[in-house]
Write a protein that holds these residues in place. Structure first.
Motif, PDB file in Angstrom:
ATOM      1  N   SER A 396      27.542  65.024  78.644  1.00 33.64           N
ATOM      2  CA  SER A 396      26.168  64.561  78.866  1.00 33.64           C
ATOM      3  C   SER A 396      25.661  65.100  80.196  1.00 33.64           C
ATOM      4  O   SER A 396      26.448  65.466  81.081  1.00 33.64           O
ATOM      5  N   GLU A 400      22.096  61.591  83.434  1.00 27.72           N
ATOM      6  CA  GLU A 400      22.056  60.556  82.406  1.00 27.72           C
ATOM      7  C   GLU A 400      23.119  59.502  82.696  1.00 27.72           C
ATOM      8  O   GLU A 400      24.250  59.834  83.073  1.00 27.72           O
ATOM      9  N   ASP A 419      27.115  57.111  76.001  1.00 26.86           N
ATOM     10  CA  ASP A 419      26.518  58.198  76.766  1.00 26.86           C
ATOM     11  C   ASP A 419      25.218  58.631  76.096  1.00 26.86           C
ATOM     12  O   ASP A 419      24.868  58.159  75.020  1.00 26.86           O
ATOM     13  N   GLY A 421      24.522  61.990  75.512  1.00 31.68           N
ATOM     14  CA  GLY A 421      24.778  63.409  75.300  1.00 31.68           C
ATOM     15  C   GLY A 421      24.152  63.918  74.008  1.00 31.68           C
ATOM     16  O   GLY A 421      23.291  63.260  73.392  1.00 31.68           O
ATOM     17  N   GLY A 476      23.123  60.648  71.626  1.00 28.28           N
ATOM     18  CA  GLY A 476      24.349  60.272  72.288  1.00 28.28           C
ATOM     19  C   GLY A 476      25.359  59.604  71.378  1.00 28.28           C
ATOM     20  O   GLY A 476      25.160  59.503  70.159  1.00 28.28           O
TER      21      GLY A 476
END
Length: 493
Positions: A396, A400, A419, A421, A476
């Motif tokens: 990620s 963030e 996360d 990502g 994510g």
């Protein structure tokens, strides 16, 4: 022959009792009507017929014919004029007596036939039920060797026979269960394979059937004991043949799948070696070559090259260590040192381990119950959380946030790492915990060995918990694992 004599000896008292009972029934009916002043000979005849049909339904044709003759004699002697003699004065009574006897015998025959048909239907029903149970047992067998050893035993148990034998033509081997009888010898079983036909010997209580699968004969079977019908034997032979073929096919598919999986793992391992071992070796080789050359290097350059060698050695050492740890975990060679630990303590320890790699990335910790306590090996559980945090950090953007949360469900604490990502494709979710697997779009962008998540999974499962992932492309991923709760410790704190 000896068994036949024993069977007859056992049945003789029963037959005598049945004949005596029918004779007693005739006497009772005769006594009743001879002491009743108001009666009709037709009523007497129908009473005798009813009793004859009842005996036929209960005990068969032989007993009912004996009763028919006895009833005819009693009917003639006591009820047809002149009574008290077997002489019949009126020719019409001869006709009546004849039709009475004929009706009694015919009725007995029909009742006995209906009884035989009902008995045959019940026998067929029981055989069908047993075939169904047998087929269910065949499905529970595993590999072909286990199945072949189990089939004769299941035949003996399901069909309540004395012995069973199974012969396979390709192996030229006989599998047995029950009493070892000479009637079920290998030569007899082989002869059935050659003849390709059923053989039923009711005198010796032995039957043989080929194991037929379409036009192929896989072998034969022999059964000693209660003789099964031809239809049941044919169905039994087909069921066994299908089960054997299915077991071999399943084994072949398993071997093929294992071979394919082995080739896939070899390819993945080769890819991991190529990208994760060759790269540090190349850097180390270049640094050492430079140091050994006659190039004039200042102290700073020499220190930088030595640092590269040191870092790449650590990288190789970590790779070998992870591979060894994965092998020990899979072999169950790791003993967990379980103790009560608060989840908050676990999260702080994992973040302290990862702080150098996280840099300035924002970390959100959301614990619904900070006093929540788990029964876990602290070092191993921290390793799992560290793997998940590092994984979220690698995949990620640096700005963030990563969110670590924990909640209690039933007897487990569920710890999540979320996360923001790129997410994982649905097709890759099922592969993400496989050894050496790395995302198809990330394997060349992010360094790693692909063993972090498999190690985390093995550790969690060793604790009796589970690990999983929920991911959405572009939004994510959330990794969640569970550890058992220590109830008393949680409540006390």
């Amino acid at each position: 022959m000896l068994g036949y004599k024993r069977s007859v000896t056992k049945k003789l008292p029963i037959l005598v009792a049945r004949y005596a009972a029918t004779l007693a029934a005739v006497c009772v009916i005769t006594y009743f009507y001879t002491h009743t002043h108001r009666f009709n000979v037709t009523t007497v005849a129908f009473t005798f017929l009813l009793a004859i049909l009842g005996s036929s339904a209960l005990w068969g044709l032989g007993v009912s014919i004996f009763m028919s003759v006895a009833a005819t004699l009693a009917y003639n002697y006591f009820f047809l004029p002149p009574t008290g003699t077997f002489t019949i004065a009126d020719p019409q009574n001869w006709v009546a007596l004849f039709f009475f006897l004929a009706t009694a015998v015919l009725g007995s025959h029909l009742a006995a036939r209906a009884r035989r048909q009902a008995a045959e239907a019940n026998r067929r029903r029981r055989e069908v039920e047993r075939l169904y149970r047998f087929s269910q047992r065949l499905l529970s067998a595993g590999n072909p060797i286990e199945l072949l050893n189990a089939i004769p035993r299941q035949i003996v148990d399901t069909f309540e026979v004395g012995a069973a034998a199974l012969f396979l033509a390709d192996k030229q081997k006989v599998y047995r269960s029950g009493i070892n009888l000479p009637q079920l010898d290998a030569d007899s079983l082989k002869a059935i394979v050659v003849r390709e036909d059923l053989q039923i010997d009711e005198e010796r209580s032995v039957c043989f059937a080929p194991l037929r699968l379409g036009v192929r004969i896989l072998g034969s079977m022999g059964i000693s004991g209660p003789v099964l019908s031809r239809q049941s034997l044919e169905a039994l032979g087909t069921l066994i043949a299908v089960a054997i073929e299915r077991a071999y096919a399943t084994e072949l598919v398993g071997k093929t799948e294992a071979t394919r999986e082995g080739e896939r793992l070899k390819s993945i391992l080769l890819d991991a070696i190529t990208h994760d071992i060759r790269t540090p070796l190349t850097s180390m080789k270049a640094s050492v070559t430079t140091l050994l050359s006659n190039a004039k290097l200042d102290e700073g350059q020499r220190s930088e090259l030595l640092n590269i060698i040191d870092e790449e050695c650590d990288r190789l050492n970590r790779l070998v260590g992870e591979a060894g740890e994965m092998a020990r975990l899979e072999a169950g060679d790791v003993r967990l040192q379980r103790q009560p630990h608060r989840v908050e303590e676990l999260v702080l320890a994992a973040l302290d381990t990862c702080k150098s790699g996280l840099g300035t990335r924002p970390i959100h910790v959301e614990l619904k119950n900070p006093a929540l306590t788990v029964n876990a090996d602290m070092a191993r559980a921290r390793e799992v959380l560290v793997h998940l945090i590092e994984n979220a950090n690698l995949y990620s953007s640096p700005d963030e946030p990563i969110t670590i949360s924990a909640e209690e469900k039933e007897d487990f604490a569920f710890i999540s790492v979320a996360d923001h990502g790129p997410g994982i494709d649905d097709q890759e979710v099922g592969l993400i915990f496989d050894k050496f697997y790395r995302g198809k779009d990330q394997r060349f962008r992010v360094s790693g060995t692909g063993m972090g998540l498999p190690i985390a999974k093995a550790i969690v499962e060793a604790h009796g918990g589970t690990i999983g992932i929920v991911s959405q492309l572009g939004h994510g991923s959330v990794f969640t694992f569970s550890l058992p709760i220590v109830r008393g410790e949680t409540e006390r704190r």
